[in-house]
Design a protein around this motif. Structure first.
Motif, mmCIF file in Angstrom:
data_model
loop_
_atom_site.group_PDB
_atom_site.id
_atom_site.type_symbol
_atom_site.label_atom_id
_atom_site.label_comp_id
_atom_site.label_asym_id
_atom_site.label_seq_id
_atom_site.Cartn_x
_atom_site.Cartn_y
_atom_site.Cartn_z
ATOM 1 N N CYS A 107 0.868 -1.181 0.000
ATOM 2 C CA CYS A 107 0.000 0.000 0.000
ATOM 3 C C CYS A 107 0.902 1.228 0.000
ATOM 4 C CB CYS A 107 -0.909 0.025 1.226
ATOM 5 S SG CYS A 107 -2.157 -1.260 1.243
ATOM 6 N N ALA A 108 1.087 1.819 -1.159
ATOM 7 C CA ALA A 108 1.892 3.034 -1.258
ATOM 8 C C ALA A 108 1.039 4.224 -0.825
ATOM 9 C CB ALA A 108 2.374 3.230 -2.698
ATOM 10 N N ALA A 109 1.659 5.196 -0.185
ATOM 11 C CA ALA A 109 0.933 6.353 0.337
ATOM 12 C C ALA A 109 -0.198 5.898 1.253
ATOM 13 C CB ALA A 109 0.400 7.228 -0.794
ATOM 14 N N ASP A 208 2.872 -8.967 -5.318
ATOM 15 C CA ASP A 208 1.812 -9.550 -6.126
ATOM 16 C C ASP A 208 0.683 -8.552 -6.367
ATOM 17 O OD1 ASP A 208 2.830 -12.396 -6.130
ATOM 18 O OD2 ASP A 208 2.612 -12.075 -3.973
ATOM 19 N N ILE A 209 0.465 -7.673 -5.393
ATOM 20 C CA ILE A 209 -0.610 -6.684 -5.467
ATOM 21 C C ILE A 209 -0.072 -5.341 -4.982
ATOM 22 C CG2 ILE A 209 -2.885 -6.011 -4.588
ATOM 23 C CD1 ILE A 209 -3.469 -9.032 -4.201
ATOM 24 N N VAL A 210 -0.316 -4.284 -5.745
ATOM 25 C CA VAL A 210 0.108 -2.940 -5.357
ATOM 26 C C VAL A 210 -1.100 -2.004 -5.371
ATOM 27 C CG1 VAL A 210 1.534 -0.933 -5.918
ATOM 28 C CG2 VAL A 210 2.461 -3.238 -6.219
ATOM 29 N N PHE A 211 -1.381 -1.403 -4.228
ATOM 30 C CA PHE A 211 -2.376 -0.331 -4.131
ATOM 31 C C PHE A 211 -1.625 0.991 -4.158
ATOM 32 C CE2 PHE A 211 -5.127 -3.703 -2.968
ATOM 33 C CZ PHE A 211 -6.441 -3.252 -2.968
ATOM 34 N N CYS A 212 -1.848 1.779 -5.194
ATOM 35 C CA CYS A 212 -1.213 3.101 -5.306
ATOM 36 C C CYS A 212 -2.313 4.089 -5.666
ATOM 37 C CB CYS A 212 -0.111 3.071 -6.366
ATOM 38 S SG CYS A 212 0.871 4.579 -6.462
ATOM 39 N N ARG A 213 -3.210 4.298 -4.718
ATOM 40 C CA ARG A 213 -4.428 5.062 -5.000
ATOM 41 C C ARG A 213 -4.332 6.510 -4.514
ATOM 42 N NH1 ARG A 213 -9.742 3.146 -3.201
ATOM 43 N NH2 ARG A 213 -8.819 2.899 -1.133
ATOM 44 N N ASN A 214 -4.856 7.393 -5.346
ATOM 45 C CA ASN A 214 -5.017 8.806 -4.974
ATOM 46 C C ASN A 214 -3.707 9.479 -4.575
ATOM 47 O OD1 ASN A 214 -7.926 8.485 -5.215
ATOM 48 N ND2 ASN A 214 -7.802 7.359 -3.286
ATOM 49 N N GLY A 244 -6.458 4.976 -8.092
ATOM 50 C CA GLY A 244 -7.643 5.675 -7.632
ATOM 51 C C GLY A 244 -8.629 5.908 -8.768
ATOM 52 N N ALA A 245 -9.841 6.288 -8.379
ATOM 53 C CA ALA A 245 -10.914 6.463 -9.356
ATOM 54 C C ALA A 245 -10.600 7.536 -10.387
ATOM 55 C CB ALA A 245 -12.220 6.793 -8.636
ATOM 56 N N ALA A 246 -9.804 8.533 -10.014
ATOM 57 C CA ALA A 246 -9.481 9.626 -10.932
ATOM 58 C C ALA A 246 -8.138 9.420 -11.626
ATOM 59 C CB ALA A 246 -9.475 10.953 -10.175
ATOM 60 N N GLU A 247 -7.566 8.235 -11.501
ATOM 61 C CA GLU A 247 -6.238 7.962 -12.056
ATOM 62 C C GLU A 247 -6.317 6.893 -13.151
ATOM 63 O OE1 GLU A 247 -3.663 8.759 -7.979
ATOM 64 O OE2 GLU A 247 -4.690 6.844 -8.242
ATOM 65 N N THR A 248 -5.321 6.903 -14.023
ATOM 66 C CA THR A 248 -5.275 5.933 -15.114
ATOM 67 C C THR A 248 -3.833 5.753 -15.577
ATOM 68 O OG1 THR A 248 -6.087 5.414 -17.338
ATOM 69 C CG2 THR A 248 -5.621 7.728 -16.859
ATOM 70 N N VAL A 249 -3.584 4.649 -16.294
ATOM 71 C CA VAL A 249 -2.280 4.443 -16.909
ATOM 72 C C VAL A 249 -2.297 4.899 -18.366
ATOM 73 C CG1 VAL A 249 -1.815 2.456 -15.429
ATOM 74 C CG2 VAL A 249 -2.771 2.079 -17.714
ATOM 75 N N GLY A 264 -10.241 0.906 -12.366
ATOM 76 C CA GLY A 264 -9.126 1.142 -11.460
ATOM 77 C C GLY A 264 -8.206 -0.044 -11.265
ATOM 78 N N LEU A 265 -8.497 -1.175 -11.918
ATOM 79 C CA LEU A 265 -7.698 -2.385 -11.730
ATOM 80 C C LEU A 265 -6.901 -2.683 -12.997
ATOM 81 C CD1 LEU A 265 -7.009 -4.703 -9.811
ATOM 82 C CD2 LEU A 265 -8.989 -5.949 -10.697
#
Length: 291
Positions: A107-109, A208-214, A244-249, A264-265
């Motif tokens: 969980c970043a940030a 395996d899983i990275v949460f980098c939201r908002n 996050g919901a307002a983010e994209t790659v 978001g996934l």
């Protein structure tokens, strides 16, 4: 605050944390940094800037960064990512990691800890399916202040009422007057670490899983692209990235591809990264929980 002082602080914050402030954010700097200045015995933003320019002024510099990068968080924020966690990511990981029985999550940030603790509660609710599995959760943030709060796991009545179902509050928290403390059982599932997303990720190991939201929303485009590229190098090929919901790659990175109908996934884009062949990373054992 003069334009020159504001410009200095903008450059200072971008260099130290990646935070990008527009021309209209002068009020934000004044409201957040005047208390920092006065706590340091300084009477104005001008005096604060002058002090920051002194060599080896690290304590004040950290206080300034912390004041400007502290953001709110709450349990089960936006709900959808945690539905994806329990309904998509974990079922896939349980199949793919059936031999290793190990999953690492970053969980970043992580701020004051609500996101990592939400994941811990999700895992506890599924523990019958996780017998013998080792799950590690690493929560990082640039701010010592919010990490100290996260480690303590104590929240106000207002904070636990924001998104946390009452049944989980009563199951995993103990009330102390006007505050609630999450159980030691869940606190022990998470390793906390101060970390700046502008620094190298190599010491973190593989996830395996990275949460980098908002958090990407606060960076400029080159910094977003750089962070996504570096995340891709520390993820397993079949891992998951949550933004996050307002983010994209989109328009920022070819290293990830969005999952259809899963807002978001994202998953690593193996076709795009095949030629890169990054060096294999160790998992880097840390605090975790065996179910």
């Amino acid at each position: 605050m003069t334009p020159a002082e504001y410009d200095y602080l903008r450059q200072f914050l971008k260099a130290r944390s990646g935070l990008v402030l527009s021309n209209e954010k002068q009020y934000l700097i004044e409201s957040r940094l005047l208390p920092v200045a006065r706590k340091a015995g300084l009477q104005s933003i001008a005096a604060l800037v002058a002090k920051l320019k002194e060599p080896r002024e690290t304590i004040l510099a950290e206080a300034v960064v912390e004041a400007m990068t502290t953001n709110e968080s709450f349990f089960f924020r936006d709900k959808t990512p945690f539905e994806h966690f329990t309904q998509v990511m974990l079922p896939e990981m349980l199949k793919a990691r059936a031999q290793q029985k190990r999953i690492r999550i970053w969980c970043a940030a992580a701020s004051t800890g609500q996101e990592p603790y939400t994941l811990a509660m999700c895992l506890k609710e599924m523990e019958s399916k996780l017998a013998g599995w080792r799950i590690e959760i690493l929560g990082t943030d640039i701010s010592n202040e919010v990490l100290d709060r996260a480690k303590a796991g104590t929240y106000t009545q207002f904070e636990v009422q924001r998104g946390l179902p009452i049944q989980l509050l009563l199951k995993y928290f103990t009330q102390h007057g006007e505050s609630w403390t999450i159980s030691q059982n869940l606190r022990s599932m998470i390793q906390w670490r101060k970390f700046n997303l502008l620094d190298s990720f190599q010491t973190l190991g593989q996830f395996d899983i990275v949460f980098c939201r908002n958090v990407l929303i606060y960076f400029d485009q080159p910094t977003k692209t750089d962070i996504l590229a570096r995340i891709s190098k520390i993820m397993t090929p079949d891992g998951f990235l949550v933004l996050g919901a307002a983010e994209t790659v989109v328009g920022l990175s070819d290293s990830f591809k969005p999952m259809t109908d899963r807002r978001g996934l994202y998953m690593p884009n193996l076709a795009a990264s095949a030629s890169a062949q990054p060096p294999r990373l160790s998992m880097v054992a840390g605090a975790g929980r065996t179910f």
